[in-house]
Scaffold this motif. Structure first.
Motif, PDB file in Angstrom:
ATOM      1  N   SER A  66      -2.570   5.879  -5.380  1.00 39.92           N
ATOM      2  CA  SER A  66      -1.469   4.918  -5.246  1.00 39.92           C
ATOM      3  C   SER A  66      -0.123   5.516  -5.654  1.00 39.92           C
ATOM      4  O   SER A  66       0.917   4.955  -5.329  1.00 39.92           O
ATOM      5  CB  SER A  66      -1.737   3.664  -6.083  1.00 39.92           C
ATOM      6  OG  SER A  66      -1.614   3.943  -7.454  1.00 39.92           O
ATOM      7  N   LEU A 116      -6.839   3.805   2.210  1.00 40.80           N
ATOM      8  CA  LEU A 116      -5.796   2.877   1.752  1.00 40.80           C
ATOM      9  C   LEU A 116      -4.832   2.459   2.859  1.00 40.80           C
ATOM     10  O   LEU A 116      -4.259   1.376   2.799  1.00 40.80           O
ATOM     11  CB  LEU A 116      -5.005   3.495   0.601  1.00 40.80           C
ATOM     12  CG  LEU A 116      -5.755   3.657  -0.714  1.00 40.80           C
ATOM     13  CD1 LEU A 116      -4.844   4.298  -1.759  1.00 40.80           C
ATOM     14  CD2 LEU A 116      -6.303   2.339  -1.218  1.00 40.80           C
ATOM     15  N   VAL A 119      -5.425  -1.041   4.241  1.00 39.31           N
ATOM     16  CA  VAL A 119      -5.224  -2.227   3.398  1.00 39.31           C
ATOM     17  C   VAL A 119      -3.830  -2.776   3.699  1.00 39.31           C
ATOM     18  O   VAL A 119      -2.855  -2.028   3.626  1.00 39.31           O
ATOM     19  CB  VAL A 119      -5.347  -1.881   1.893  1.00 39.31           C
ATOM     20  CG1 VAL A 119      -5.148  -3.113   1.031  1.00 39.31           C
ATOM     21  CG2 VAL A 119      -6.698  -1.235   1.606  1.00 39.31           C
ATOM     22  N   GLU A 121      -0.231  -3.932   3.446  1.00 36.35           N
ATOM     23  CA  GLU A 121       0.722  -3.477   2.425  1.00 36.35           C
ATOM     24  C   GLU A 121       0.912  -4.485   1.292  1.00 36.35           C
ATOM     25  O   GLU A 121       0.860  -4.131   0.130  1.00 36.35           O
ATOM     26  CB  GLU A 121       2.069  -3.167   3.084  1.00 36.35           C
ATOM     27  CG  GLU A 121       3.079  -2.589   2.120  1.00 36.35           C
ATOM     28  CD  GLU A 121       4.400  -2.271   2.794  1.00 36.35           C
ATOM     29  OE1 GLU A 121       5.388  -2.105   2.074  1.00 36.35           O
ATOM     30  OE2 GLU A 121       4.445  -2.195   4.033  1.00 36.35           O
ATOM     31  N   LEU A 124      -2.199  -4.569  -0.914  1.00 30.97           N
ATOM     32  CA  LEU A 124      -2.290  -3.366  -1.741  1.00 30.97           C
ATOM     33  C   LEU A 124      -1.284  -3.422  -2.886  1.00 30.97           C
ATOM     34  O   LEU A 124      -1.612  -3.069  -4.024  1.00 30.97           O
ATOM     35  CB  LEU A 124      -2.057  -2.112  -0.891  1.00 30.97           C
ATOM     36  CG  LEU A 124      -2.239  -0.774  -1.602  1.00 30.97           C
ATOM     37  CD1 LEU A 124      -3.650  -0.633  -2.167  1.00 30.97           C
ATOM     38  CD2 LEU A 124      -1.923   0.377  -0.661  1.00 30.97           C
ATOM     39  N   ILE A 134      -7.041   1.914  -7.954  1.00 32.16           N
ATOM     40  CA  ILE A 134      -6.887   2.167  -6.526  1.00 32.16           C
ATOM     41  C   ILE A 134      -7.779   3.323  -6.082  1.00 32.16           C
ATOM     42  O   ILE A 134      -8.248   3.362  -4.944  1.00 32.16           O
ATOM     43  CB  ILE A 134      -5.398   2.428  -6.183  1.00 32.16           C
ATOM     44  CG1 ILE A 134      -4.558   1.210  -6.584  1.00 32.16           C
ATOM     45  CG2 ILE A 134      -5.205   2.728  -4.707  1.00 32.16           C
ATOM     46  CD1 ILE A 134      -5.018  -0.125  -6.001  1.00 32.16           C
ATOM     47  N   GLU A 138     -10.230   3.016  -2.905  1.00 29.53           N
ATOM     48  CA  GLU A 138     -10.274   3.950  -1.788  1.00 29.53           C
ATOM     49  C   GLU A 138     -11.676   4.542  -1.611  1.00 29.53           C
ATOM     50  O   GLU A 138     -12.146   4.735  -0.490  1.00 29.53           O
ATOM     51  CB  GLU A 138      -9.249   5.071  -1.975  1.00 29.53           C
ATOM     52  CG  GLU A 138      -9.161   5.963  -0.744  1.00 29.53           C
ATOM     53  CD  GLU A 138      -7.943   6.845  -0.720  1.00 29.53           C
ATOM     54  OE1 GLU A 138      -7.224   6.802   0.289  1.00 29.53           O
ATOM     55  OE2 GLU A 138      -7.716   7.571  -1.712  1.00 29.53           O
TER      56      GLU A 138
END
Length: 151
Positions: A66, A116, A119, A121, A124, A134, A138
């Motif tokens: 992330s 990711l 996902v 936005e 997330l 995160i 993932e």
């Protein structure tokens, strides 16, 4: 159907949304619609909490996926003519393998289908701001393992 206010004589609307089906009465009053929205929001919250608990808290690990994540900047892309030349679908996920000794980079199709970048936005952002790991998220995305329900 017995658990709802739907009678056998009423028509219903079926809404599909990815991996779920929502059945609504064909005609709803404002109050019924509000109650339905509230119930769906509650379910969404419960599912989000389930995912957050599954992934666990962030432990500020090195190289967290992330850190500086930007879907547009993080994705490897090639021009369509190159994707066609190697027989890949235009939206296939690509990964790069670096050979430091030779000073080369080999780009090919990744072995996983989801990461990711799949996902939404806003979702997330909520998970990151909530302190969810995160890296674990993932990992579950890439492995496509079952994270809800019994196997």
């Amino acid at each position: 159907m017995k658990m709802t206010d739907l009678s056998r004589d009423e028509h219903a609307e079926l809404h599909t949304c990815g991996n779920a089906v929502v059945v609504l009465k064909e005609h709803l009053t404002a109050k019924e619609l509000i109650d339905t929205v509230a119930s769906l929001q509650k379910l969404a919250t419960e599912l989000t909490v389930h995912l957050a608990k599954l992934c666990g808290p962030c432990h500020d690990c090195d190289n967290c996926p992330s850190d500086g994540f930007d879907d547009e900047k993080g994705r490897i892309t090639l021009p369509d003519y190159l994707m066609d030349a190697i027989g890949l679908h235009h939206d296939a996920k690509l990964e790069a393998l670096v050979n430091e000794e030779a000073g080369t980079v080999t780009i090919g199709e990744s072995e996983y289908e989801y990461d990711l970048s799949d996902v939404p936005e806003g979702f997330l952002d909520v998970l990151i701001a909530s302190g969810v790991c995160i890296f674990a998220l993932e990992k579950h995305l890439m492995l496509e393992d079952t994270v809800y329900g019994e196997e």
